[in-house]
Design a protein around this motif. Structure first.
Motif, PDB file in Angstrom:
ATOM      1  N   GLU A   4       4.296   2.291   6.050  1.00 34.29           N
ATOM      2  CA  GLU A   4       4.944   2.599   7.328  1.00 34.29           C
ATOM      3  C   GLU A   4       5.325   4.075   7.439  1.00 34.29           C
ATOM      4  O   GLU A   4       5.930   4.493   8.425  1.00 34.29           O
ATOM      5  N   GLY A   5       5.000   4.861   6.413  1.00 32.60           N
ATOM      6  CA  GLY A   5       5.282   6.288   6.442  1.00 32.60           C
ATOM      7  C   GLY A   5       6.638   6.678   5.896  1.00 32.60           C
ATOM      8  O   GLY A   5       7.023   7.850   5.975  1.00 32.60           O
ATOM      9  N   ASN A   6       7.357   5.744   5.307  1.00 30.55           N
ATOM     10  CA  ASN A   6       8.661   6.054   4.733  1.00 30.55           C
ATOM     11  C   ASN A   6       8.492   6.787   3.408  1.00 30.55           C
ATOM     12  O   ASN A   6       7.795   6.300   2.515  1.00 30.55           O
ATOM     13  N   LEU A   7       9.156   7.931   3.286  1.00 34.42           N
ATOM     14  CA  LEU A   7       9.063   8.734   2.068  1.00 34.42           C
ATOM     15  C   LEU A   7       9.814   8.059   0.930  1.00 34.42           C
ATOM     16  O   LEU A   7      10.964   7.681   1.072  1.00 34.42           O
ATOM     17  N   GLY A   8       9.152   7.919  -0.212  1.00 35.11           N
ATOM     18  CA  GLY A   8       9.776   7.356  -1.397  1.00 35.11           C
ATOM     19  C   GLY A   8       9.900   8.362  -2.511  1.00 35.11           C
ATOM     20  O   GLY A   8      10.903   8.409  -3.213  1.00 35.11           O
TER      21      GLY A   8
ATOM     22  N   ARG B   6       0.835  -1.204   0.000  1.00 32.56           N
ATOM     23  CA  ARG B   6       0.000   0.000   0.000  1.00 32.56           C
ATOM     24  C   ARG B   6       0.871   1.255   0.000  1.00 32.56           C
ATOM     25  O   ARG B   6       1.735   1.426   0.855  1.00 32.56           O
ATOM     26  N   LEU B   7       0.598   2.122  -0.970  1.00 29.57           N
ATOM     27  CA  LEU B   7       1.257   3.420  -1.063  1.00 29.57           C
ATOM     28  C   LEU B   7       0.225   4.495  -0.761  1.00 29.57           C
ATOM     29  O   LEU B   7      -0.917   4.413  -1.218  1.00 29.57           O
ATOM     30  N   LEU B   8       0.627   5.491  -0.004  1.00 30.62           N
ATOM     31  CA  LEU B   8      -0.239   6.615   0.315  1.00 30.62           C
ATOM     32  C   LEU B   8       0.341   7.868  -0.324  1.00 30.62           C
ATOM     33  O   LEU B   8       1.554   8.107  -0.251  1.00 30.62           O
ATOM     34  N   VAL B   9      -0.522   8.646  -0.934  1.00 33.36           N
ATOM     35  CA  VAL B   9      -0.105   9.851  -1.637  1.00 33.36           C
ATOM     36  C   VAL B   9      -0.883  11.024  -1.065  1.00 33.36           C
ATOM     37  O   VAL B   9      -2.111  11.016  -1.074  1.00 33.36           O
TER      38      VAL B   9
END
Length: 138
Positions: free
Chosen positions: A124-128, A99-102
């Motif tokens: 997990e909230g890690n910025l990509g 799951r990616l959150l934008v």
């Protein structure tokens, strides 16, 4: 024309439903929330979203940012048609399946131009990925 009395969350749900047969739906985007003028959308990144080295393809990440930033602009200017004129994307860390959150927000607007910023994180909230977008009212 949008009903001005319509709840913002309801307007976004309608936008997402209308976008389902478009590239938005093809990617697998989903609306999550809008709070304090920040929109959040999500994507369950699967095998088809990856590149040959097993990380989420940059084109997918760029499209996610463009979609999220475009929606926040459309909520701010529901009577106007807007198009992306500039998209700057920074890939800061690889993102994998899951799951990616934008999130996206407006950082400046004038009569004809709107500037936004967005971020793509893993569950997990890690910025990509992060980026900015400029949109023109046409």
């Amino acid at each position: 024309m949008e009903d001005p009395k319509m709840d913002l969350d309801e307007r976004i749900q309608r936008l997402a439903a209308a976008a389902e047969p478009t590239f938005w739906g093809f990617l697998g985007c989903e609306f999550v929330s809008i709070k304090d003028d920040v929109i959040t959308i999500a994507l369950e990144a699967k095998q088809q979203h990856l590149n040959l080295i097993g990380i989420v393809h940059g084109g997918v990440l760029s499209s996610l940012l463009d979609n999220a930033m475009g929606i926040i602009v459309m909520t701010a200017r529901p009577e106007d048609k807007v198009v992306t004129t500039n998209l700057n994307v920074h890939f800061v860390a690889p993102l994998k399946e899951g799951r990616l959150l934008v999130s996206a927000e407006i950082i400046h607007q004038s009569r004809k131009m709107i500037t936004t910023q967005g971020r793509v994180t893993d569950s997990e909230g890690n910025l990509g990925t992060m980026g900015t977008g400029t949109f023109r009212v046409i």
